[in-house]
Design an enzyme around this catalytic site. Structure first.
Site, PDB file in Angstrom:
ATOM      1  N   ASP A  69       0.726  -1.136   0.002  1.00  9.71           N
ATOM      2  CA  ASP A  69       0.006   0.143   0.033  1.00  9.71           C
ATOM      3  C   ASP A  69       0.812   1.261  -0.034  1.00  9.71           C
ATOM      4  OD1 ASP A  69      -2.161  -1.609  -0.030  1.00  9.71           O
ATOM      5  OD2 ASP A  69      -2.435  -1.411   2.252  1.00  9.71           O
ATOM      6  N   GLU A  77      -7.816 -10.963  -6.715  1.00 13.92           N
ATOM      7  CA  GLU A  77      -6.429 -10.346  -6.898  1.00 13.92           C
ATOM      8  C   GLU A  77      -5.325 -10.954  -7.314  1.00 13.92           C
ATOM      9  OE1 GLU A  77      -6.837  -6.119  -4.453  1.00 13.92           O
ATOM     10  OE2 GLU A  77      -5.677  -7.616  -3.605  1.00 13.92           O
ATOM     11  N   LEU A  91     -22.224  -4.488   4.804  1.00  8.68           N
ATOM     12  CA  LEU A  91     -22.943  -3.188   4.690  1.00  8.68           C
ATOM     13  C   LEU A  91     -22.237  -2.152   5.411  1.00  8.68           C
ATOM     14  CD1 LEU A  91     -26.540  -4.726   5.130  1.00  8.68           C
ATOM     15  CD2 LEU A  91     -25.441  -4.207   2.731  1.00  8.68           C
ATOM     16  N   THR A 109      -9.917   1.546   5.315  1.00  6.51           N
ATOM     17  CA  THR A 109      -8.982   0.676   4.442  1.00  6.51           C
ATOM     18  C   THR A 109      -9.100  -0.483   4.891  1.00  6.51           C
ATOM     19  OG1 THR A 109      -7.848   2.811   3.845  1.00  6.51           O
ATOM     20  CG2 THR A 109      -6.967   0.641   2.963  1.00  6.51           C
ATOM     21  N   GLY A 144     -13.261  -4.510   5.043  1.00  3.29           N
ATOM     22  CA  GLY A 144     -13.650  -6.030   4.507  1.00  3.29           C
ATOM     23  C   GLY A 144     -12.843  -7.121   4.698  1.00  3.29           C
ATOM     24  N   ASP A 145     -11.530  -6.801   4.461  1.00  4.39           N
ATOM     25  CA  ASP A 145     -10.390  -7.747   4.678  1.00  4.39           C
ATOM     26  C   ASP A 145     -10.396  -8.393   6.050  1.00  4.39           C
ATOM     27  OD1 ASP A 145      -9.829  -7.639   1.723  1.00  4.39           O
ATOM     28  OD2 ASP A 145      -8.400  -6.017   2.143  1.00  4.39           O
TER      29      ASP A 145
END
Length: 311
Positions: free
Chosen positions: A13, A140, A221, A249, A252-253
C-alpha cells in the site's frame, strides 16, 4: 490451532492522507504518506493469523524493493512464506490509496506479480490443503490460481470463502459450490444487477447469488453491519459495533479474515458473524490495512462487551 489456506494477493500500500479528495484537475495538499503491507489476500491472512489461525499463504511477489516490505511483514508476523513465489519479470503488486479525514478511501490496485501466480504453484500446496480447516480467496490473483484453489479445496472437503473483490468479470461457474461468498454492497450489485440500499435489497441480491450456486451469502454493509442468507433458509442482519472509524481501508478484509477463523473453529453462524464484525470494527479505528488488524484478545474483549458473547 485452526489451519487456514489463503490463495491471495501480496500488495504494498502507498497511502496518502488528505483532508479531502481532489476533484479532477485539482492538486490537494496531503498530510502524510505511508508504505505498508497490504493486498486483500495479505490483509485477510494477517487478520486470520492475529485472530488465532495458522495461515499458509499462496502468492507471488516481484524481485524489487516492495518485495522486502511484504517479506519483512511475514517474518514479523511469524507467518509461513513456504508458498510465496518470486517472479523477476514483473514488480510486486501495489496499491495507490487516498484516505480523507472522514476515513473514506479511494484505491487503485496494480496486480503485477499476483497475476502471474500459476495453477502449478497452487498445486504445490496440496499437502497443506489436505488437512486445512478453510480456504479463503479473492479476485486479486490470476484466474487460474483461483480456479485451482477451488478445485483443491473441494477435492478435500475444505470450506471455501470467496471474497469477490475487486469486482470484475469471472469465469462461468466460479460461484457454483462456493460455501461462503462475501461481497460488499457494490460488489453484490455488480454480480447481480441489484442495487443494495437496504436489507430488502440485500435479500434480493442474496437470492440471485444463491441461484448462481453459492451456498451461503454474506453481504457486508459497512456501518450497518452484515446481511447473512444461508442455504438452510436462515437470514439475519447483524449490526456492527459502536467503535468509530478513522480509516476504513481493509475493513472488508478484516471481516473476511476474522470470519475464516470463525469458520475454521466451527463457531455457530451468529457467533461467527459477530466475531468477524469485531475484527473489522477494531481494524478501522487504526490507520493502514494489514498493520491495523487486531489481536485475538482484543477481538474477544469487544465480542464480550458489545455482543455479550464469551468464548
Amino acid at each position: 490451532m485452526s489451519k487456514i489456506m489463503v490463495v491471495g494477493s501480496l500488495i504494498v500500500d502507498v497511502a496518502a492522507y488528505t483532508p479531502h479528495f481532489p476533484i479532477v484537475g485539482e492538486t490537494a495538499l496531503g498530510t502524510k504518506l505511508k508504505f505498508g503491507p497490504g493486498g486483500k489476500g495479505n490483509n485477510q491472512a494477517t487478520a486470520a493469523s492475529r485472530a488465532g489461525g495458522e495461515v499458509f499463504m499462496v502468492s507471488k511477489t516481484g524481485k524489487d524493493f516492495l518485495q522486502k516490505i511484504m517479506l519483512d511483514h511475514y517474518e514479523g508476523e511469524k507467518m509461513s512464506t513456504k508458498y510465496i513465489y518470486e517472479d523477476e519479470s514483473v514488480g510486486t503488486g501495489s496499491a495507490l490509496i487516498e484516505i480523507d479525514d472522514n476515513g473514506d478511501n479511494r484505491i487503485v490496485v496494480i496486480k503485477d506479480a499476483n497475476d502471474k501466480l500459476t495453477a502449478a504453484e497452487v498445486d504445490n500446496a496440496e499437502e497443506d490443503f489436505k488437512d486445512s480447516d478453510v480456504l479463503i480467496m479473492q479476485l486479486e490473483t490470476s484466474e487460474e490460481s483461483i480456479l485451482e484453489g477451488k478445485k483443491l479445496a473441494q477435492k478435500y472437503g475444505v470450506p471455501i470463502i470467496l471474497n469477490p473483490a475487486p469486482f470484475q468479470a469471472i469465469p462461468d461457474g466460479l460461484f457454483d459450490g462456493i460455501d461462503y461468498l462475501t461481497p460488499n454492497e457494490t460488489e453484490a450489485e455488480f454480480f447481480t444487477g441489484i442495487p443494495v440500499v437496504d436489507e430488502n435489497d440485500a435479500e434480493k441480491a442474496a437470492q440471485k447469488l444463491h441461484a448462481m450456486g453459492v451456498k451461503n451469502v454474506i453481504i457486508t454493509l459497512g456501518k450497518r453491519g452484515v446481511y447473512y442468507s444461508g442455504e438452510d433458509g436462515y437470514k439475519v442482519l447483524v449490526p456492527t459495533t459502536d467503535l468509530k472509524a478513522v480509516d476504513s481501508t481493509g475493513a472488508g478484509d478484516a471481516f473476511n479474515g476474522g470470519f475464516a477463523v470463525a469458520v475454521a473453529e466451527k463457531m455457530p453462524v451468529d457467533t461467527a458473524l459477530k466475531f468477524a464484525n469485531c475484527v473489522a470494527s477494531i481494524s478501522v479505528t487504526r490507520q493502514g490495512s494489514g498493520p491495523s488488524m487486531p489481536k485475538r484478545e482484543e477481538v474477544l474483549e469487544l465480542l464480550e462487551r458489545f455482543y455479550k458473547i464469551k468464548l
